[in-house]
Motif scaffolding. Structure first.
Motif, PDB file in Angstrom:
ATOM      1  N   LYS A  55       0.809  -1.203   0.000  1.00  0.00           N
ATOM      2  CA  LYS A  55       0.000   0.000   0.000  1.00  0.00           C
ATOM      3  C   LYS A  55       0.850   1.265   0.000  1.00  0.00           C
ATOM      4  O   LYS A  55       0.380   2.325  -0.409  1.00  0.00           O
ATOM      5  CB  LYS A  55      -0.926  -0.007   1.221  1.00  0.00           C
ATOM      6  CG  LYS A  55      -1.937  -1.148   1.203  1.00  0.00           C
ATOM      7  CD  LYS A  55      -2.847  -1.092   2.424  1.00  0.00           C
ATOM      8  CE  LYS A  55      -3.839  -2.246   2.405  1.00  0.00           C
ATOM      9  NZ  LYS A  55      -4.741  -2.231   3.588  1.00  0.00           N
ATOM     10  N   THR A  56       2.079   1.148   0.494  1.00  0.00           N
ATOM     11  CA  THR A  56       2.989   2.287   0.502  1.00  0.00           C
ATOM     12  C   THR A  56       4.249   1.918  -0.263  1.00  0.00           C
ATOM     13  O   THR A  56       4.545   0.742  -0.488  1.00  0.00           O
ATOM     14  CB  THR A  56       3.365   2.688   1.945  1.00  0.00           C
ATOM     15  OG1 THR A  56       3.983   1.563   2.585  1.00  0.00           O
ATOM     16  CG2 THR A  56       2.144   3.118   2.728  1.00  0.00           C
ATOM     17  N   LYS A  57       4.999   2.918  -0.625  1.00  0.00           N
ATOM     18  CA  LYS A  57       6.246   2.687  -1.340  1.00  0.00           C
ATOM     19  C   LYS A  57       7.293   2.164  -0.358  1.00  0.00           C
ATOM     20  O   LYS A  57       7.554   2.764   0.675  1.00  0.00           O
ATOM     21  CB  LYS A  57       6.732   3.982  -1.982  1.00  0.00           C
ATOM     22  CG  LYS A  57       7.947   3.799  -2.873  1.00  0.00           C
ATOM     23  CD  LYS A  57       8.354   5.105  -3.528  1.00  0.00           C
ATOM     24  CE  LYS A  57       9.578   4.906  -4.416  1.00  0.00           C
ATOM     25  NZ  LYS A  57      10.012   6.172  -5.047  1.00  0.00           N
ATOM     26  N   GLU A  99       5.328  -3.267   6.316  1.00  0.00           N
ATOM     27  CA  GLU A  99       5.274  -2.033   5.533  1.00  0.00           C
ATOM     28  C   GLU A  99       5.484  -0.806   6.407  1.00  0.00           C
ATOM     29  O   GLU A  99       6.117   0.169   5.980  1.00  0.00           O
ATOM     30  CB  GLU A  99       3.935  -1.946   4.806  1.00  0.00           C
ATOM     31  CG  GLU A  99       3.761  -2.983   3.694  1.00  0.00           C
ATOM     32  CD  GLU A  99       2.402  -2.880   3.030  1.00  0.00           C
ATOM     33  OE1 GLU A  99       1.660  -1.931   3.351  1.00  0.00           O
ATOM     34  OE2 GLU A  99       2.076  -3.762   2.198  1.00  0.00           O
ATOM     35  N   SER A 100       4.967  -0.843   7.634  1.00  0.00           N
ATOM     36  CA  SER A 100       5.168   0.312   8.522  1.00  0.00           C
ATOM     37  C   SER A 100       6.616   0.443   8.961  1.00  0.00           C
ATOM     38  O   SER A 100       7.076   1.554   9.254  1.00  0.00           O
ATOM     39  CB  SER A 100       4.270   0.164   9.754  1.00  0.00           C
ATOM     40  OG  SER A 100       4.644  -0.975  10.514  1.00  0.00           O
ATOM     41  N   HIS A 103       8.917   1.199   5.042  1.00  0.00           N
ATOM     42  CA  HIS A 103       8.405   2.011   3.943  1.00  0.00           C
ATOM     43  C   HIS A 103       9.362   3.164   3.659  1.00  0.00           C
ATOM     44  O   HIS A 103      10.171   3.550   4.505  1.00  0.00           O
ATOM     45  CB  HIS A 103       7.003   2.527   4.252  1.00  0.00           C
ATOM     46  CG  HIS A 103       6.955   3.483   5.411  1.00  0.00           C
ATOM     47  ND1 HIS A 103       7.211   4.832   5.288  1.00  0.00           N
ATOM     48  CD2 HIS A 103       6.700   3.281   6.731  1.00  0.00           C
ATOM     49  CE1 HIS A 103       7.114   5.419   6.447  1.00  0.00           C
ATOM     50  NE2 HIS A 103       6.808   4.512   7.360  1.00  0.00           N
ATOM     51  N   THR A 106       9.048   9.938   3.338  1.00  0.00           N
ATOM     52  CA  THR A 106       8.526  11.010   2.488  1.00  0.00           C
ATOM     53  C   THR A 106       9.384  12.266   2.595  1.00  0.00           C
ATOM     54  O   THR A 106       9.652  12.936   1.619  1.00  0.00           O
ATOM     55  CB  THR A 106       7.081  11.336   2.899  1.00  0.00           C
ATOM     56  OG1 THR A 106       7.047  11.623   4.310  1.00  0.00           O
ATOM     57  CG2 THR A 106       6.174  10.141   2.613  1.00  0.00           C
ATOM     58  N   THR A 309      12.541   2.440   8.676  1.00  0.00           N
ATOM     59  CA  THR A 309      12.251   3.846   8.434  1.00  0.00           C
ATOM     60  C   THR A 309      12.570   4.706   9.657  1.00  0.00           C
ATOM     61  O   THR A 309      13.095   5.813   9.520  1.00  0.00           O
ATOM     62  CB  THR A 309      10.772   4.013   8.050  1.00  0.00           C
ATOM     63  OG1 THR A 309      10.480   3.126   6.955  1.00  0.00           O
ATOM     64  CG2 THR A 309      10.486   5.430   7.608  1.00  0.00           C
TER      65      THR A 309
END
Length: 533
Positions: A55-57, A99-100, A103, A106, A309
């Protein structure tokens, strides 16, 4: 131009007969890779290539993947992994949590920090050792020295260690191969000071009184009196060293064979590579690096370098947590001394780590050179025994017996070397690597197993600290409850005791500013109001 057709523009060839110019359609590279991966999977009977749509990059994982070539994948560990069921059918993999953690950021805030120019200056103490030299006055004696002074000094120091042996005893010990008189250390010292051809010619041409020569010249003269003594000393040294060299070579070959069989038959290692491949494919979803069925072994070290991240964990630590949860390795008792005990706790790959570490210390070139040296020395000894049987100084019987024993042991060593090369070639092919030196291949595994073990210790330390914190919170909660329970009877007793009456307040409620009772004043006012009416 054909009849009824449009002539081509100048500079262009006419269209082929019965055809026309058409635009070339571009092929989507992603679709081409999907078709190629499907073709490879059908040819090798593999499961379809895993395709993820996060769902996320996700953060990109720059591994060195294996090309979609059936010859590179067939009969390898990736071939076996590709035929297994999907990993999520066996392992509980939290996609949302993955994913969290990994990811793509940004916004990235560059960190600015000053350079730490802290230079530590160490005070080095110059330690000087003073040696007391005692000079002994030697008796004045006229000696003739033919050897150069520096060389004579070094030889004299070495010969001083053979105080109990005369020069003729040393030569006879070499001729008879008597290891009780002269061992390996004595042969090595004697070989270091053995005269060269020029020095032998120098002392052999001396025609004067031999007793007037120096100690070094007399030693050289004794060694030169026995022909072929240098070769005999070399053979004697080989006889003494063989009992030390042969077991080391056999143990080295055994370590390589055991390590090859360990990593090819390990189900745990196969599961770990399967999980690492799954995570790499998930991270590289949507890129060309996701179209692969395996990766090169050099990419094993990139799992620790890829951070999450929030920069608090790495991909390797995340994989360790999944492995521990799947194999229930983190359900052990709480340990208070984690820093001192985790190094001794059994790890996930400990049965492989010890064997691979021993194999990584074996140098292929050194082992092969030692085996070649054994063959050359053994051949030389057999020739010397045959030729010396015709002279006045034949070799002793123990030399012939040693030759028969060494030949049998050398044949077994040579057989183990062939097995070792065959096993190593198979293990390189199984992991899709090119065959090289033993130590290079096993050093990769040894380094990765060490990194994995350090990640296990980090995870165990975090879990132990969390358990300790929960235990402390539980203890504080129990202490507060016990204190509240202890203070509850005091509060109840205080509530039951009669409170002292507030006479001032009671008096103020019953009297007015004039000091008269409240009831009489009210009745008087009512009577006055009634009379007025």
């Amino acid at each position: 131009p054909p009849p009824g057709g449009i002539p081509p523009p100048p500079g262009l060839l006419p269209p082929p007969p019965g055809g026309s110019f058409c635009s070339v359609t571009k092929v989507d590279p992603t679709q081409a890779r999907i078709q190629k991966a499907t073709k490879v999977a059908e040819e090798l009977d593999l499961n379809p290539l895993l395709m993820f749509t996060p769902k996320t990059k996700m953060r990109r994982f720059h591994w060195e993947h294996i090309d979609l070539d059936p010859n590179r994948i067939k009969d390898t560990v990736w071939h076996d992994i590709g035929q297994m069921d999907t990993l999520e059918q066996e392992v509980e993999f939290d996609r949302k949590g993955f994913e969290s953690l990994f990811h793509e950021r940004t916004k990235s805030k560059p960190k600015t920090g000053g350079k730490n120019n802290n230079s530590s200056e160490g005070n080095t103490d110059d330690i000087t050792s003073h040696r007391i030299k005692t000079k002994r006055k030697a008796e004045k004696k006229i000696t003739i020295e033919l050897v150069e002074s520096r060389r004579s000094y070094n030889v004299d120091i070495t010969l001083s260690r053979f105080k109990q042996l005369s020069y003729s005893d040393m030569a006879n010990a070499v001729l008879n191969m008597n290891d009780q008189v002269m061992g390996l250390e004595g042969i090595q010292r004697m070989n270091s000071v053995f005269p060269s051809k020029e020095e032998i010619n120098l002392v052999s041409t001396y025609t004067g009184n031999p007793s007037m020569l120096g100690t070094v010249e007399q030693f050289f003269l004794t060694m030169a009196s026995i022909p072929g003594l240098r070769t005999r000393m070399k053979n004697f040294r080989f006889l003494l060293e063989f009992s030390q060299v042969a077991p080391k070579i056999e143990q080295s070959l055994k370590s390589i064979i055991e390590a090859c069989r360990l990593i090819t038959s390990s189900e745990r290692l196969r599961f770990l590579l399967r999980l690492m491949l799954f995570c790499g494919l998930y991270l590289n979803s949507g890129t060309k690096k996701a179209f692969t069925f395996g990766f090169r072994l050099n990419s094993l070290f990139k799992y620790r370098s890829l951070r999450s991240t929030d920069r608090k964990t790495t991909l390797l630590h995340y994989i360790v947590q999944i492995v521990n949860k799947h194999y229930q390795l983190d359900q052990g008792p709480d340990t208070h001394a984690v820093a001192s005990s985790t190094s001794r706790d059994p790890g996930f790959l400990d049965n492989l780590r010890d064997g691979v570490k021993r194999a990584s210390r074996v140098e292929m070139a050194y082992v092969e050179s030692e085996i070649k040296q054994i063959f050359q020395s053994l051949s030389l000894l057999k020739v010397c025994i045959k030729e010396a049987s015709k002279t006045d100084h034949p070799y002793p019987k123990k030399a012939s017996e040693f030759c028969a024993y060494a030949e049998d042991r050398y044949a077994q060593i040579n057989k183990d070397l062939a097995i070792c090369h065959r096993e190593f070639a198979e293990v390189c092919q199984y992991f899709g690597e090119k065959e090289g030196a033993w130590e290079e291949f096993f050093c990769v595994w040894d380094r990765f197993f060490s990194e994995y073990h350090r990640a296990e210790m980090d995870v165990a330390r975090v879990l132990a600290n969390a358990r300790r914190l929960r235990k402390r919170e539980m203890y504080e909660k129990q202490r507060r409850e016990a204190k509240a329970k202890k203070d509850r009877p005091k509060k109840q007793q205080m509530s039951k005791t009669p409170q002292p009456k507030n006479t001032v307040a009671r008096r103020s409620s019953k009297t007015t500013f004039a000091g008269a009772p409240k009831d009489s004043l009210e009745s008087k006012m009512m009577l006055e109001a009634f009379d007025a009416l």
